[in-house]
Design a protein around this motif. Structure first.
Motif, PDB file in Angstrom:
ATOM      1  N   ARG A   1     -63.727  29.443 -28.095  1.00 41.53           N
ATOM      2  CA  ARG A   1     -64.459  30.460 -27.325  1.00 41.53           C
ATOM      3  C   ARG A   1     -63.952  30.439 -25.879  1.00 41.53           C
ATOM      4  O   ARG A   1     -63.619  29.387 -25.353  1.00 41.53           O
ATOM      5  N   ASP A   2     -63.917  31.621 -25.267  1.00 41.90           N
ATOM      6  CA  ASP A   2     -63.417  31.701 -23.895  1.00 41.90           C
ATOM      7  C   ASP A   2     -64.458  31.200 -22.897  1.00 41.90           C
ATOM      8  O   ASP A   2     -65.529  30.728 -23.284  1.00 41.90           O
ATOM      9  N   GLN A   3     -64.147  31.336 -21.631  1.00 42.38           N
ATOM     10  CA  GLN A   3     -65.009  30.811 -20.576  1.00 42.38           C
ATOM     11  C   GLN A   3     -66.416  31.402 -20.634  1.00 42.38           C
ATOM     12  O   GLN A   3     -67.389  30.723 -20.340  1.00 42.38           O
ATOM     13  N   SER A   4     -66.537  32.662 -21.039  1.00 33.59           N
ATOM     14  CA  SER A   4     -67.850  33.300 -21.100  1.00 33.59           C
ATOM     15  C   SER A   4     -68.520  33.155 -22.465  1.00 33.59           C
ATOM     16  O   SER A   4     -69.590  33.718 -22.687  1.00 33.59           O
ATOM     17  N   GLY A   5     -67.898  32.402 -23.383  1.00 36.60           N
ATOM     18  CA  GLY A   5     -68.495  32.147 -24.685  1.00 36.60           C
ATOM     19  C   GLY A   5     -68.122  33.137 -25.778  1.00 36.60           C
ATOM     20  O   GLY A   5     -68.601  33.036 -26.900  1.00 36.60           O
ATOM     21  N   ARG A   6     -67.230  34.078 -25.456  1.00 38.96           N
ATOM     22  CA  ARG A   6     -66.787  35.042 -26.472  1.00 38.96           C
ATOM     23  C   ARG A   6     -65.670  34.435 -27.311  1.00 38.96           C
ATOM     24  O   ARG A   6     -64.866  33.642 -26.824  1.00 38.96           O
ATOM     25  N   ALA A   7     -65.618  34.861 -28.577  1.00 35.13           N
ATOM     26  CA  ALA A   7     -64.639  34.319 -29.518  1.00 35.13           C
ATOM     27  C   ALA A   7     -63.213  34.650 -29.097  1.00 35.13           C
ATOM     28  O   ALA A   7     -62.912  35.775 -28.692  1.00 35.13           O
ATOM     29  N   ASN A   8     -62.338  33.661 -29.185  1.00 35.11           N
ATOM     30  CA  ASN A   8     -60.899  33.862 -29.004  1.00 35.11           C
ATOM     31  C   ASN A   8     -60.323  34.380 -30.328  1.00 35.11           C
ATOM     32  O   ASN A   8     -61.013  34.381 -31.347  1.00 35.11           O
ATOM     33  N   PRO A   9     -59.056  34.797 -30.354  1.00 31.87           N
ATOM     34  CA  PRO A   9     -58.473  35.310 -31.600  1.00 31.87           C
ATOM     35  C   PRO A   9     -58.585  34.298 -32.752  1.00 31.87           C
ATOM     36  O   PRO A   9     -58.318  33.121 -32.567  1.00 31.87           O
ATOM     37  N   SER A  10     -59.011  34.784 -33.906  1.00 28.24           N
ATOM     38  CA  SER A  10     -59.131  33.950 -35.111  1.00 28.24           C
ATOM     39  C   SER A  10     -59.870  32.642 -34.798  1.00 28.24           C
ATOM     40  O   SER A  10     -59.420  31.551 -35.142  1.00 28.24           O
ATOM     41  N   SER A  11     -61.024  32.779 -34.165  1.00 23.15           N
ATOM     42  CA  SER A  11     -61.742  31.631 -33.602  1.00 23.15           C
ATOM     43  C   SER A  11     -62.292  30.637 -34.609  1.00 23.15           C
ATOM     44  O   SER A  11     -62.699  29.553 -34.221  1.00 23.15           O
ATOM     45  N   SER A  12     -62.304  30.965 -35.886  1.00 26.10           N
ATOM     46  CA  SER A  12     -62.805  30.002 -36.874  1.00 26.10           C
ATOM     47  C   SER A  12     -61.686  29.134 -37.451  1.00 26.10           C
ATOM     48  O   SER A  12     -61.939  28.250 -38.265  1.00 26.10           O
ATOM     49  N   SER A  13     -60.449  29.355 -37.003  1.00 25.86           N
ATOM     50  CA  SER A  13     -59.299  28.603 -37.516  1.00 25.86           C
ATOM     51  C   SER A  13     -58.930  27.456 -36.576  1.00 25.86           C
ATOM     52  O   SER A  13     -59.522  27.287 -35.519  1.00 25.86           O
ATOM     53  N   GLY A  14     -57.907  26.706 -36.967  1.00 27.62           N
ATOM     54  CA  GLY A  14     -57.383  25.646 -36.109  1.00 27.62           C
ATOM     55  C   GLY A  14     -56.429  26.193 -35.068  1.00 27.62           C
ATOM     56  O   GLY A  14     -56.213  25.588 -34.024  1.00 27.62           O
TER      57      GLY A  14
END
Length: 186
Positions: free
Chosen positions: A128-141
């Motif tokens: 998750r980014d600084q504001s808590g939003r998901a980064n790309p493909s955030s459930s992966s490694g």
């Protein structure tokens, strides 16, 4: 990419260190600047101090002008590196450097002055980014574009993402994911 992980109970014994010396994450500390083959025209930059990602395919994918990725952290203090974090950064770099030792490539923790079409950028951050939003493909490694290294438009497809929080914050998994994602770029 998904990486199989041991149970949390098994992983808790993998890295037990004592905290003592803390250094600021920015500017990036000189004691954590490493090169495996300084001077090579092929570079893999392991980025531990966070980044502002803009003007990339990742921004288009997420519909965001900027993505503010946080620095690597084992203790949720994104402004400094504890002794544990410094040791982990060193060991992660050593493992990735070993993976690429047979090749003409400089695995480094030093941000290149010029990110050209032969510079891989492996961003080691949380999902998750600084504001808590998901980064790309955030459930992966981690996630990377395939076969883009050396292409004229490589900048559009950087960075490769490695999510330490999805890898149990374990140095060996983070290093393996970093090498793996760099391999996708190649």
């Amino acid at each position: 990419d998904a990486f199989p992980l041991p149970s949390a109970a098994d992983a808790s014994t993998l890295l037990v260190l004592e905290e003592s010396t803390v250094v600021p994450a920015s500017p990036y500390p000189g004691a954590l600047e490493f090169h495996s083959l300084k001077g090579s025209t092929n570079v893999i930059f392991l980025d531990f101090d966070g980044a502002t990602v803009k003007d990339t395919a990742w921004n288009v994918m997420l519909g965001r002008t900027t993505i503010q990725a946080v620095s690597f952290s084992l203790d949720q203090d994104f402004l400094s590196f504890s002794e544990d974090e410094q040791i982990a950064i060193t060991r992660i770099w050593q493992r990735v450097a070993e993976d690429f030792a047979p090749f003409d490539v400089d695995v480094t923790t030093v941000a290149p002055s010029n990110f050209n079409h032969r510079t891989a950028h492996i961003l080691i951050t949380r999902s998750r980014d600084q504001s808590g939003r998901a980064n790309p493909s955030s459930s992966s490694g981690g996630i990377s574009y395939v076969g883009v290294f050396g292409q004229e438009n490589y900048a559009y497809f950087r960075p490769s993402w490695v999510y330490y929080d999805n890898l149990l914050s374990t140095e060996s998994y983070i290093a393996e994911a970093s090498s793996h994602e760099a391999g996708h770029n190649f």
